[in-house]
Design an enzyme around this catalytic site. Structure first.
Site, mmCIF file in Angstrom:
data_model
loop_
_atom_site.group_PDB
_atom_site.id
_atom_site.type_symbol
_atom_site.label_atom_id
_atom_site.label_comp_id
_atom_site.label_asym_id
_atom_site.label_seq_id
_atom_site.Cartn_x
_atom_site.Cartn_y
_atom_site.Cartn_z
ATOM 1 N N HIS B 124 0.910 -1.174 0.013
ATOM 2 C CA HIS B 124 -0.039 0.068 -0.021
ATOM 3 C C HIS B 124 0.699 1.195 -0.005
ATOM 4 O O HIS B 124 1.744 1.170 0.672
ATOM 5 C CB HIS B 124 -0.868 0.243 1.272
ATOM 6 C CG HIS B 124 -2.095 1.034 1.314
ATOM 7 N ND1 HIS B 124 -2.008 2.245 1.924
ATOM 8 C CD2 HIS B 124 -3.113 1.042 0.573
ATOM 9 C CE1 HIS B 124 -3.008 2.782 1.972
ATOM 10 N NE2 HIS B 124 -3.788 2.163 0.856
ATOM 11 N N ASP B 181 -7.010 13.522 -7.959
ATOM 12 C CA ASP B 181 -6.984 12.118 -7.378
ATOM 13 C C ASP B 181 -8.140 11.591 -7.191
ATOM 14 O O ASP B 181 -8.657 11.874 -6.179
ATOM 15 C CB ASP B 181 -6.071 12.348 -5.664
ATOM 16 C CG ASP B 181 -5.428 10.943 -5.653
ATOM 17 O OD1 ASP B 181 -5.985 9.968 -5.997
ATOM 18 O OD2 ASP B 181 -4.995 10.742 -4.294
ATOM 19 N N MET B 182 -8.395 10.528 -8.048
ATOM 20 C CA MET B 182 -9.817 10.191 -7.934
ATOM 21 C C MET B 182 -9.812 8.559 -8.210
ATOM 22 O O MET B 182 -8.882 7.972 -8.700
ATOM 23 C CB MET B 182 -10.751 10.621 -9.333
ATOM 24 C CG MET B 182 -10.167 10.295 -10.597
ATOM 25 S SD MET B 182 -11.073 10.876 -11.780
ATOM 26 C CE MET B 182 -11.643 9.082 -12.148
ATOM 27 N N ALA B 183 -10.829 7.842 -7.189
ATOM 28 C CA ALA B 183 -11.025 6.403 -7.523
ATOM 29 C C ALA B 183 -11.828 6.587 -8.489
ATOM 30 O O ALA B 183 -12.623 7.201 -9.013
ATOM 31 C CB ALA B 183 -11.866 6.057 -6.104
ATOM 32 N N LYS B 231 -17.764 3.931 -17.903
ATOM 33 C CA LYS B 231 -16.425 4.760 -17.843
ATOM 34 C C LYS B 231 -15.390 4.417 -16.737
ATOM 35 O O LYS B 231 -14.273 4.016 -16.936
ATOM 36 C CB LYS B 231 -16.967 6.182 -17.827
ATOM 37 C CG LYS B 231 -17.753 6.719 -19.014
ATOM 38 C CD LYS B 231 -18.100 8.070 -19.144
ATOM 39 C CE LYS B 231 -18.881 8.374 -20.230
ATOM 40 N NZ LYS B 231 -19.255 9.882 -20.481
ATOM 41 N N GLY B 313 -7.340 20.294 -6.477
ATOM 42 C CA GLY B 313 -6.224 20.619 -5.693
ATOM 43 C C GLY B 313 -6.487 21.821 -4.688
ATOM 44 O O GLY B 313 -5.675 21.706 -3.942
#
Lengths: 351, 351
Positions: B124, B181-183, B231, B313
């Site tokens: 991780h 920063d995306m899941a 998507k 951000g």
């Protein structure tokens, strides 16, 4: 994307491509450029992406005739490092410049392992997946994106600023390219227009009205919403930062659509990348493991309303296989327009 | 992500970082590695991403003690071309291997213009934005992604196969890194667990139940849904193809979470990229145009329920500024756990 219109005429793909090239030449486009553009258009139809197929022939021809597309561009590489280059499209078709860029990225990545190539001074390039498929078919992982005219509100905003700014990635599969080609908005403006024509409501997550509120009435359309709020907004921002800001061309509200002023080139930027699989692993092993992942995904239990789980690019690969055999279905509206275009330039429509 | 718990204790960031490093050392981690991991954890807290902050200290310490994390890894570059490399994390902290990978990508991109670096044999790594911020702060565009344990159903599927497989991109801004920063899922599993604890319903687009139907009852959770259906599914597929398939390590259901078997390394793969702005344009011009785009986006009219339009951000940059001044707010639960950890290793918790 796929769908056969009622009373469709089925046209042989090769004949349709030759016709499209011939019409573009009739409009004044250089022969080599016309071949590239015609190939990308018919490839979109083959993959079932009819919104980006020969239906675009008329606006392209009009743009050539109106002076907004250089019919004989001198596409050139402006700067180059081991893994980066910029291609100047010289105001010609986006397809020609972007194909050159992807081929350049592949050539650089062959030695360097990976490469990024920007395109500027370009016009509408069709579908991003066309170029990532070129990479995937040569054993490379392809990346392609472009900005587009303002239609999408930023997350938290009430007015359009970004385009649908699509991102495509292609992976070299054994049987077909695994291809993702997605707008960074929830949907395309075309879906809203279609709902309005059909007198249907739209889901509230698609669009906002002039007050910035989600709307279900397509007549109140003011801007599309980004995919998943801040996520699609962030992706659209990144696409425009790479295609517009990095490549020193138009961005945001300054990006014209292909239907705006037909007498001026759009000055679009595009951004492509290629990754050489062999720089990380052997291609045979990659193929074997990717096929295993595909098989595993496809063997997961289908959810309610689904008969099977498909892999990205699989529906398009299936449609392509079908349409190569049975021909490309064209509705009477599109056929009529193509017929008229053929008449205008003295070319016979092959239907 | 930001939020100050009730009865929070405010802890100085530098003191918290020193404490975290000292606890990790106490658990057996090499000093240099402990410093890197502590820095990434506290940086997440500073940016308001408390789910990935010092709350992870305990599971990391347990993994070190259980043998699932090499406490003194020999992180090495396995293969290298002008624009591509592979880093072997030797079963150590993902943070150490990924920081090395991003630094390597920047070094390669300095000459080549761009580069891709894969990491394998890793654990991780915290937040992907940490590494893209490293790139952005040095004037490079950074890209970072990782696969994760299976929680997300493929589009059309009823069972989990992919992880939340996040993607981050960082752009060098003049005032702060523009960071996405995306899941690739609609939300994180943590949000479902939180709703269950609070006795609240969840939106139907978050998750499906065991029959594959969307559910609003967190107790019926079976799998997360991908962002925007096909998507997010396509993005998650691409992330795992790069991190797992390309790097010849675990993928899909084979990817363990950081809470699974603590006695075995996770064998994760990560994939980073760096683009040298100067290979495409001068950095000053890039900064100027990006600042103009930021100003334009921020001056668009806010939508209903929003006071202003923020740039990706920007919320994190604001929170970081605040927390550097006021300290990092820790709820009593987290403080208590940290206190116990300090007691266990004979280190004083600085609150």
């Amino acid at each position: 994307m796929k769908g056969t219109p009622e009373n469709a005429t089925f046209v042989d793909a090769a004949a349709l491509e030759a016709f499209a090239a011939s019409v573009l030449e009739g409009a004044g486009l250089d022969e080599e450029c016309a071949d590239v553009v015609a190939n990308t258009l018919v490839d979109a139809n083959l993959r079932g992406v009819d919104t980006h197929g020969v239906v675009r022939l008329e606006p392209y021809a009009e743009r050539i005739e109106s002076g907004g597309l250089n019919p004989d561009p001198d596409v050139r590489v402006e700067s180059v490092r081991e893994a980066a280059a910029v291609v100047d499209g010289d105001g010609g078709p986006g397809q020609v410049a972007t194909l050159r860029a992807m081929e350049g990225a592949i050539t650089l990545a062959e030695d360097a392992g990976g490469a990024f190539v920007g395109v500027r001074n370009s016009n509408h390039f069709g579908t991003a997946a066309y170029y990532t498929n070129v990479a995937a078919e040569r054993g490379y992982i392809g990346l392609c994106m472009t900005h587009a005219g303002p239609n999408v509100a930023p997350f938290g905003g009430a007015d359009p600023y970004f385009g649908t700014n699509p991102i495509a990635v292609g992976l070299p599969g054994e049987e077909f390219p695994v291809t993702l080609d997605m707008a960074t908005s929830v949907t395309a403006k075309g879906s809203v227009i279609l709902a309005e024509e059909e007198g249907e409501e739209i889901p509230p997550e698609w669009a906002i009205d002039a007050s910035g509120r989600p709307t279900t009435d397509p007549a109140d359309f003011h801007a599309l919403q980004p995919l998943g709020g801040p996520k699609g907004y962030g992706l659209a921002f990144v696409v425009d930062a790479l295609c517009g800001v990095l490549l020193d061309t138009v961005f945001g509200e300054g990006v014209p659509t292909m239907y705006d002023d037909l007498s001026s080139p759009q000055e679009l930027g595009h951004f492509v990348g290629a990754i050489n699989v062999e720089a990380f692993t052997d291609l045979t092993g990659f193929h074997r493991r990717l096929s295993r992942m595909i098989a595993e995904v496809k063997s997961t239990r289908p959810g309610e309303g689904f008969e099977e789980v498909l892999v990205p690019g699989e529906p398009e690969a299936r449609t392509k296989k079908e349409r190569l055999e049975e021909g490309i279905p064209l509705g009477s509206g599109v056929s009529g327009t193509l017929q008229s275009l053929g008449d205008r330039y003295g070319r016979e429509f092959p239907a």
